[in-house]
Every structure is written in structure tokens, then in C-alpha cells.
Design an enzyme around this catalytic site. Structure first.
Site, PDB file in Angstrom:
ATOM      1  CD1 TRP A  13      -3.700   2.226   5.700  1.00  0.00           C
ATOM      2  CD2 TRP A  13      -5.873   2.679   5.924  1.00  0.00           C
ATOM      3  NE1 TRP A  13      -4.241   2.376   4.439  1.00  0.00           N
ATOM      4  CE2 TRP A  13      -5.569   2.654   4.551  1.00  0.00           C
ATOM      5  CE3 TRP A  13      -7.180   2.937   6.316  1.00  0.00           C
ATOM      6  CZ2 TRP A  13      -6.519   2.884   3.556  1.00  0.00           C
ATOM      7  CZ3 TRP A  13      -8.146   3.166   5.327  1.00  0.00           C
ATOM      8  CH2 TRP A  13      -7.810   3.141   3.970  1.00  0.00           C
ATOM      9  CD  GLU A  22      -8.187   6.969   4.869  1.00  0.00           C
ATOM     10  OE1 GLU A  22      -8.148   6.925   6.113  1.00  0.00           O
ATOM     11  OE2 GLU A  22      -7.181   6.791   4.158  1.00  0.00           O
ATOM     12  CE1 TYR A  64      -3.550   2.679   0.630  1.00  0.00           C
ATOM     13  CE2 TYR A  64      -2.195   3.334   2.499  1.00  0.00           C
ATOM     14  CZ  TYR A  64      -3.238   3.582   1.628  1.00  0.00           C
ATOM     15  OH  TYR A  64      -3.967   4.741   1.749  1.00  0.00           O
TER      16      TYR A  64
END
Length: 198
Positions: free
Chosen positions: A49, A41, A19
Site C-alpha cells: 500500500w 485498492e 494516511y
């Protein structure tokens, strides 16, 4: 194999490294991808995350590939189905926000021609390239994220506080917060100065 220097938050977990290397901070202009990251998000609030990245494929399947037109039509039965899906974050407020935000996302896209035009209009289509030496210097919010958060809230969006919005800006590449010695920053800043980032 050459050892690359990365932002410290990327660590050594493969999904996180991928990522960081291939998405975070790279300009995204596709409305479906912009909607996906907005939902993710928001889902991340209060969680890591990494937790969300691990659930990303399950989210894509559960939310019809993040097609905002389909998500906007979800009814209570679909919300109940999502609440039973162990592959995603089973938080009713977050799921309902994703559905409501899908309709608002489409409203914005209709008003501006695309959501991309709206959100990138805040930076005149050009990423903000910051100059941080260490991860500790990277802010959680900025005056710009405050402004965008306020606008989105006024339009009815949920889970769009300034911290979430700033993370969103980083994830879609509106802001390049890769630190000075990160190979991605060197690669991107070199590319943008040579070719311009559209």
C-alpha cells in the site's frame, strides 16, 4: 511533542503515518473519493500500500482527478498513454479494469442514487467497529467482504476479490480496524458514541 500510539502497520514513514492518522478507517461518503480508493485498492494487488500511496498524486493527475465519468470514456489510445506513465502502476489489466470499473461504478450510482448509498447500505450507513488488541488479529477477509466481492463481480467489476474489498472497506471507513491502544480508535469511537457517525 507527544508520542502517539498507532496501529503497528503505520510505522514511521510520514506518508503512511498521515494516511493512518487522517484517512484509514474514517468514514468516506463522497463518490469521487470512493472511486479513487476503489481504483487504488485494485492497483495495489500484489504490491504494498505504501507503493500506491507514493504514486497517489501521479494517479490523480493521470486519471483526471478520479472523475468516473471521464475515466469511463477512456479509449485504447488513453490506455496506451497510461501504460507509458511511469508515475503509476503500468499493468494493462489493472488500467483496463479501472476504466471498465468506472462505467460500472456509474451504473451502480444511477441504480442506487449514488455509489455511496450502495456500498454503505451493506452496513446500514454505520461503520463496523471491531475490537482488536493487536494487528495480528485483524482479518484479511470477512463474510461481509465475501458478500460484497461476490456482488461486485456479478456486476462485472474487476480486481474486487474479497481481500481487496476488505482493504477497501477499511480505507473508506466502513470498518474501523484500528487496534485498542491506537489514538485514532479512541478518538473515533469516542466521537461516534457522543455524536453518531453519519
Amino acid at each position: 511533542m507527544e508520542e502517539r500510539t498507532r496501529c503497528s502497520w503505520a510505522g514511521d514513514t510520514p506518508i503512511y503515518v498521515d494516511y493512518h492518522d487522517n484517512e484509514w478507517g474514517r468514514p468516506t461518503h463522497d463518490d469521487r473519493e470512493l472511486f479513487e480508493l476503489l481504483v487504488l485498492e485494485g492497483a495495489q494487488a500484489g504490491l504494498s500500500w505504501l507503493t500506491i500511496l507514493k504514486k497517489r498524486e501521479a494517479y490523480r493527475e493521470a486519471f483526471d482527478g478520479f472523475d468516473p465519468a471521464k475515466v469511463a470514456r477512456y479509449d485504447e489510445a488513453k490506455v496506451q498513454e497510461l501504460m507509458a506513465n511511469a508515475g503509476i502502476v503500468r499493468n494493462r489489466r489493472k488500467i483496463e479494469a479501472a476504466v471498465a470499473n468506472a462505467g460500472l461504478f456509474l451504473d451502480v450510482a444511477r441504480e442506487f442514487g449514488s455509489f455511496d448509498t450502495f456500498i454503505w447500505g451493506y452496513v446500514d450507513g454505520e461503520p463496523v467497529v471491531n475490537h482488536w488488541e493487536t494487528q495480528a488479529e485483524v482479518p484479511a477477509t470477512t463474510p461481509l467482504s465475501d458478500c460484497i466481492s461476490k456482488d461486485l463481480k456479478k456486476r462485472g467489476f474487476k480486481f474486487v476479490g474479497s481481500t481487496i474489498v476488505y482493504a477497501y472497506m477499511q480505507s473508506i471507513g466502513m470498518v474501523n480496524d484500528h487496534v485498542a491502544d491506537c489514538f485514532v480508535r479512541r478518538e473515533m469511537v469516542g466521537k461516534s458514541s457522543d455524536e453518531g457517525i453519519s
